[in-house]
Design a protein around this motif. Structure first.
Motif, PDB file in Angstrom:
ATOM      1  N   THR A  88      -6.996  -0.704  -5.929  1.00  0.00           N
ATOM      2  CA  THR A  88      -8.150  -1.352  -5.430  1.00  0.00           C
ATOM      3  C   THR A  88      -7.792  -3.250  -5.398  1.00  0.00           C
ATOM      4  OG1 THR A  88      -9.572  -0.388  -6.576  1.00  0.00           O
ATOM      5  CG2 THR A  88     -10.837  -2.108  -5.320  1.00  0.00           C
ATOM      6  N   THR A 104      -7.191  -8.756  -8.081  1.00  0.00           N
ATOM      7  CA  THR A 104      -8.635  -9.102  -7.547  1.00  0.00           C
ATOM      8  C   THR A 104      -7.799 -11.038  -6.962  1.00  0.00           C
ATOM      9  OG1 THR A 104     -10.155  -8.583  -8.739  1.00  0.00           O
ATOM     10  CG2 THR A 104     -10.642 -10.281  -7.979  1.00  0.00           C
ATOM     11  N   THR A 115      -5.773  -2.597  -9.495  1.00  0.00           N
ATOM     12  CA  THR A 115      -7.258  -3.519  -9.356  1.00  0.00           C
ATOM     13  C   THR A 115      -6.801  -4.876  -9.677  1.00  0.00           C
ATOM     14  OG1 THR A 115      -8.629  -1.879 -10.627  1.00  0.00           O
ATOM     15  CG2 THR A 115      -9.788  -3.785  -9.853  1.00  0.00           C
ATOM     16  N   ARG A 119       1.488  -1.385   0.422  1.00  0.00           N
ATOM     17  CA  ARG A 119      -0.015  -0.057  -0.306  1.00  0.00           C
ATOM     18  C   ARG A 119       1.179   1.321  -0.031  1.00  0.00           C
ATOM     19  NH1 ARG A 119      -4.137  -0.046  -1.999  1.00  0.00           N
ATOM     20  NH2 ARG A 119      -6.160  -1.131  -0.680  1.00  0.00           N
ATOM     21  N   ASP A 170      -9.302  -6.689  -3.647  1.00  0.00           N
ATOM     22  CA  ASP A 170     -10.913  -7.236  -3.811  1.00  0.00           C
ATOM     23  C   ASP A 170      -9.859  -8.968  -3.546  1.00  0.00           C
ATOM     24  OD1 ASP A 170     -12.223  -5.393  -3.621  1.00  0.00           O
ATOM     25  OD2 ASP A 170     -12.668  -5.665  -5.778  1.00  0.00           O
ATOM     26  N   ASP A 175      -3.695   3.924  -4.477  1.00  0.00           N
ATOM     27  CA  ASP A 175      -4.233   4.363  -4.820  1.00  0.00           C
ATOM     28  C   ASP A 175      -5.385   2.372  -5.592  1.00  0.00           C
ATOM     29  OD1 ASP A 175      -4.655   6.661  -4.339  1.00  0.00           O
ATOM     30  OD2 ASP A 175      -3.483   6.717  -6.501  1.00  0.00           O
TER      31      ASP A 175
END
Ligand code: ADP
Length: 269
Positions: free
Chosen positions: A130, A170, A168, A123, A132, A128
């Protein structure tokens, strides 16, 4: 009779061919092991002189910064960047060389906890992003080595997302379709992606895909991932992510019984 003799001869030829090929493969494996061992020794010996370079360059910046011309500050910056890259390469080489011969210390790994701690560290450089992560099951493995696997994959997912785009990522888990003793973990991103024709090669040491020239790297991270996962009796793979980006996956044993203990290692209690 003649036909039978011909079949015998052909079988004997085939057997010779197979034996020859096996001998060559064994020789190649031995050569690769020697090379990797040599790379490990060199990397190890380069470590301390290089940390002197990094340390002294750091010191010039801290102590003498006011006395440096802007040109000299520019040169110093280049020394620091290059030395930093070299350190990264040496660390990767060492990790690659030792991935096969450090003793595996298998225990139950709480994947959620592991992912959370890697994400917390990452982080700092990717505020920024994301990330998941669905509820992940526990797996069996060597915690520090599996940490390296996940950290390399999450690190790549962040690195290979263009700077003007928030990463992003996942992370999902499912039972492996082929082997119910294995759990498959996927790390998918929406970054620059890998051309289809190069997907099969990116796990090879020192191989970088087209399009990644502008991102720093050594081409060793995925080779380390593969070595570690295969030592755990798992497999690795990569596909293009539907909708763009890349999807890496690896499998790990769910129970201790399915962890392979290499021949030269004593079985842990
Ligand atoms: P490095 O990142 O140090 O070059 P790796 O072995 O980790 O080395 O990756 C090998 C190559 O695979 C990279 O150079 C890059 O071309 C490609 N690659 C790895 N991960 C990703 C990713 N998440 N998205 C796009 N390309 C990737």
């Amino acid at each position: 009779d003649r036909a039978l003799r011909r079949v015998d001869e052909a079988t004997a030829d085939l057997r010779d061919d197979i034996l020859q090929r096996e001998a060559v493969e064994q020789q190649l494996r031995r050569r690769e092991e020697e090379l990797v061992g040599f790379a490990g020794v060199v990397a190890h010996d380069l470590r301390s002189p290089l940390s002197n370079v990094v340390g002294y360059a750091e010191m010039i910046g801290l102590v003498d910064d006011d006395n440096l011309t802007s040109k000299q500050q520019g040169y110093l910056g280049k020394v620091r960047t290059s030395a930093g890259r070299m350190q990264e390469l040496i660390d990767d080489l060492l990790a690659y060389a030792t991935a096969d011969n450090t003793t595996l210390r298998i225990s139950e790994i709480d994947m959620v906890e592991l992912v959370e701690s890697i994400v917390a560290e990452r982080r700092v450089s990717a505020p920024d992003a994301t990330i998941d992560c669905e509820p992940l099951p526990s797996v069996q493995g060597d915690p520090s080595q599996i940490r390296q696997v996940l950290d390399n994959l999450i690190g790549n997912a962040i690195k290979y997302t263009p700077e003007n785009q928030a990463a992003t990522i996942t992370i999902t888990a499912a039972d492996d379709a082929a082997d119910p003793d294995l759990c498959r973990i996927d790390v998918a991103d929406r970054g620059i992606g890998i051309p289809e024709s190069q997907l099969a090669e990116v796990f090879n040491a020192f191989t970088r895909a087209e399009g990644s020239e502008h991102y720093p790297g050594t081409g060793l991270g995925l080779a380390i991932v593969q070595r570690i996962v295969e030592r755990h009796n798992g497999t690795v793979g990569v596909t293009q992510n539907t909708g763009g980006g890349t999807r890496f996956w690896f499998t790990l044993p769910k129970t201790t019984a399915s962890v392979r203990v290499p021949k030269n290692e004593p079985e842990e209690d």
